[in-house]
Design a protein around this motif. Structure first.
Motif, PDB file in Angstrom:
ATOM      1  N   UNK A 123       2.514   1.683   9.048  1.00 44.04           N
ATOM      2  CA  UNK A 123       3.815   2.239   9.412  1.00 44.04           C
ATOM      3  C   UNK A 123       4.655   2.588   8.196  1.00 44.04           C
ATOM      4  N   UNK A 124       4.613   1.744   7.158  1.00 35.02           N
ATOM      5  CA  UNK A 124       5.354   2.033   5.927  1.00 35.02           C
ATOM      6  C   UNK A 124       4.806   3.293   5.246  1.00 35.02           C
TER       7      UNK A 124
ATOM      8  N   UNK B 169      -7.704  -0.070   6.944  1.00 40.07           N
ATOM      9  CA  UNK B 169      -6.976  -1.328   7.146  1.00 40.07           C
ATOM     10  C   UNK B 169      -5.556  -1.249   6.594  1.00 40.07           C
ATOM     11  N   UNK B 170      -4.866  -0.175   6.982  1.00 39.78           N
ATOM     12  CA  UNK B 170      -3.482  -0.023   6.549  1.00 39.78           C
ATOM     13  C   UNK B 170      -3.322   0.216   5.062  1.00 39.78           C
TER      14      UNK B 170
ATOM     15  N   UNK C 235       0.800  -1.233   0.000  1.00 31.24           N
ATOM     16  CA  UNK C 235       0.000   0.000   0.000  1.00 31.24           C
ATOM     17  C   UNK C 235       0.827   1.276   0.000  1.00 31.24           C
ATOM     18  N   UNK C 236       1.954   1.283   0.699  1.00 34.52           N
ATOM     19  CA  UNK C 236       2.796   2.482   0.720  1.00 34.52           C
ATOM     20  C   UNK C 236       3.259   2.854  -0.681  1.00 34.52           C
TER      21      UNK C 236
ATOM     22  N   UNK D 197       6.423  10.882   6.071  1.00 28.59           N
ATOM     23  CA  UNK D 197       7.403  11.672   6.813  1.00 28.59           C
ATOM     24  C   UNK D 197       8.479  12.203   5.864  1.00 28.59           C
ATOM     25  N   UNK D 198       8.941  11.350   4.958  1.00 20.28           N
ATOM     26  CA  UNK D 198       9.905  11.801   3.951  1.00 20.28           C
ATOM     27  C   UNK D 198       9.320  12.937   3.119  1.00 20.28           C
ATOM     28  N   UNK D 199       8.069  12.759   2.684  1.00 25.30           N
ATOM     29  CA  UNK D 199       7.430  13.783   1.868  1.00 25.30           C
ATOM     30  C   UNK D 199       7.270  15.083   2.644  1.00 25.30           C
TER      31      UNK D 199
END
Length: 604
Positions: free
Chosen positions: A168-169, A48-49, A23-24, A175-177
């Motif tokens: 989490x991924x 659901x993630x 999904x990430x 966070x990078x973005x």
């Protein structure tokens, strides 16, 4: 076996195997498309993630109804039209594979409206089967819905992890973005509940987003870096050596705004920190490298995680030298950080996970032309404290002179010594409060830097071997040695190729002549092959000088006079990298008066 053309849906599903890992990966591709469309706000709704639902809404330029089918067609893009465009691509996306790949392994919906359109339109794709375009109310911008990821590829779905892991991924990529694009507002919900909001601040210099992304400790210990040369610019933040990590979880590199991993740059950063970082620890940084897009190839990885530099050797050297010089300025007492709230860097560094143990190294004085000069440098320096005489380079405060008032702005950064604690620590009064110095660690760094300066001033000496050594190497290693003969000579090695898979070694660096120079040469060749540069010789030299400085430093339980203590404090303020000893341990800590007041509940 008959050769046949694969159907488009299967082609897209194969492509999805490269582009859509989890999904990430979907969130990354869709949000990057939104940014390329000029969005200043992106809403990310997850269930659901991200496996059940990923919905990305943006306020970008939008897509016309007749272009919606093209958007889900392979290799259809508005971002490049020629090879020249590809070689100088500056957008995050450009392959035209993401949407059709994602749509082939999900229940997919694409809605959009341009500013000049009366209404929006929607196109649905179910497992690769494209539906009809229908009108739909929609604000300016685009919404992409991805439901039931991998519903038609059960083998891929079985490899997905737990909901918390997949979420989490996604959060890590966001966070990078957030670090790369502080001008964009990001709103995240998970299972119908608000999860995270990143406000669009404009830039990282305001500090809030850096603080939110990496935490108070990183922001407090961050050193600002900004250097440009040779058509390159490196800017961002590196953490003080005392703030370090057990893993590489706080290492962020952006090349022209794109988050990437690059082994050459990572190697340059490690080398820059090699002289100040505790063994087994990793530096933390947020770095932005900017250069002409034509000097970097972003088309080397399906998911665009990696790049290839056309001048890799130049960039490696540029990054190393920029950070090496920045870290050299981390002198004890210098205030750093981003200017955000929260205490003092050095004091908190002691609780950052660094071991307080200090293993005593053993070593020997090399019998080389440099040996006498190094011994004299060490002995001369040790004499500063050997007879109770204060350093002449930095006058100490006489015993009879009263200490200035604590609010005296003329106090030096580390203040003036008050006393010695248990023969180990120096206690000093500064403008802010109390300074505590580990006298052995501080003296060790000062001696080490003096030995390095003495050696650098003398220059690199070589020592001819009585009997030239023949080394059996691989053909690739021999090619590197032949090609880099001049570089090897600068490092102290006289090497010639004596066969397809052999080298003849005639001279070696004098200071290292008694070590395993053949193994060192092989390591140097490996560095030159992979990175185009090697600091193995310098690192080996520094390790030896570090051992010498350790043995020459003042030991625990050595009683110092106040003039000697003050002399040491002044030397620390003038010495590069004096915030850490040679092994990466902090040399000092500051405790502010407000912090000390809290110990005694003053003002309550």
């Amino acid at each position: 076996m008959t050769i046949r053309q694969l159907p488009d849906t299967l082609i897209n599903q194969i492509a999805a195997g490269e582009v859509v890992e989890r999904p990430a990966s979907v969130v990354k591709e869709l949000v990057e498309n939104a940014l390329d469309a000029g969005a200043t706000r992106v809403d990310i709704d997850l269930e659901e993630g991200g496996v059940r639902l990923i919905r990305i809404r943006d306020n970008g330029g939008g897509i016309t109804p007749d272009e919606l089918p093209l958007a889900v067609s392979r290799h259809a893009t508005s971002k490049i039209a020629s090879l020249d465009d590809l070689e100088g691509v500056a957008t995050l996306g450009f392959r035209g594979e993401a949407l059709p790949s994602i749509a082939s392994v999900s229940r997919f919906s694409l809605s959009s409206r341009r500013a000049d359109a009366g209404h929006g339109s929607v196109l649905e794709v179910d497992g690769g089967r494209v539906g009809e375009i229908t009108p739909k109310p929609h604000p300016q911008g685009t919404t992409v819905e991805v439901r039931d990821l991998f519903f038609n590829v059960p083998a891929r779905r079985k490899f997905l992890r737990a909901e918390r892991t997949e979420l989490g991924h996604i959060e890590e990529w966001l966070r990078q973005l957030a670090l790369a694009r502080p001008d964009v507002e990001l709103r995240v919900t998970h299972n119908g509940k608000p999860s995270r909001r990143w406000k669009g601040e404009g830039d990282l210099l305001s500090g809030t987003r850096l603080h939110e992304a990496l935490g108070e400790e990183f922001a407090r210990n961050a050193l600002r870096v900004d250097h440009a040369a040779a058509g390159l610019r490196l800017h961002g933040w590196i953490a003080q050596p005392a703030y370090n990590r057990a893993s590489t979880d706080q290492q962020y590199l952006f090349v022209n705004g794109r988050a990437v991993r690059d082994r050459s740059v990572a190697h340059a950063v490690r080398q820059a920190y090699s002289d100040v970082l505790f063994h087994g620890r990793h530096p933390a940084y947020v770095l932005f490298l900017e250069l002409d897009p034509r000097r970097v190839d972003v088309n080397v990885h399906p998911a665009k995680h990696e790049v290839r530099f056309r001048d890799a050797r130049l960039i490696h050297d540029f990054v190393y030298r920029t950070l090496h010089e920045a870290l050299a300025d981390t002198r004890a007492g210098i205030q750093t950080g981003t200017g955000m709230p929260a205490g003092d860097h050095a004091a908190t560094a002691l609780s950052s996970g660094i071991s307080s143990g200090h293993a005593s190294n053993t070593g020997y004085m090399p019998q080389s032309p440099l040996g006498l000069q190094v011994a004299e440098a060490r002995a001369g320096y040790a004499a500063l404290y050997g007879n109770g005489a204060a350093s002449t380079a930095a006058p100490a405060m006489p015993l009879s002179q009263p200490l200035p008032a604590s609010d005296d702005a003329t106090l030096p950064p580390l203040g003036y010594a008050l006393a010695q604690l248990h023969g180990i620590y120096i206690l000093a009064e500064s403008v802010e409060g109390l300074i505590v110095v580990d006298m052995h660690a501080a003296h060790e760094r000062i001696g080490y830097e003096k030995l390095k300066a003495a050696h650098d001033g003398e220059g690199l000496r070589t020592q001819p071997l009585l009997v030239p050594a023949t080394l059996a190497v691989s053909e690739r290693e021999a090619d590197v040695a032949e090609r880099e003969a001049a570089t090897l000579a600068e490092l102290g090695f006289e090497v010639t190729r004596s066969g397809p898979q052999s080298l003849t070694l005639r001279s070696v660096p004098a200071l290292l002549a008694h070590g395993d120079v053949e193994a060192l040469l092989r390591d140097v060749l490996a560095d030159l092959r992979e990175h185009g540069e090697s600091r193995r010789v310098a690192a080996a030299r520094d390790e030896l000088l570090s051992t010498m400085a350790c043995h020459g430093a003042v030991r625990a339980n050595r009683r110092l006079t106040l003039p000697e203590m003050n002399a040491l404090l002044r030397e620390m303020e003038a010495t590069e990298r004096s915030g850490q000893c040679n092994h990466g341990r902090p040399t000092w800590a500051r405790f502010s008066l407000p912090e000390i007041d809290k110990w005694f509940l003053r003002g309550r």
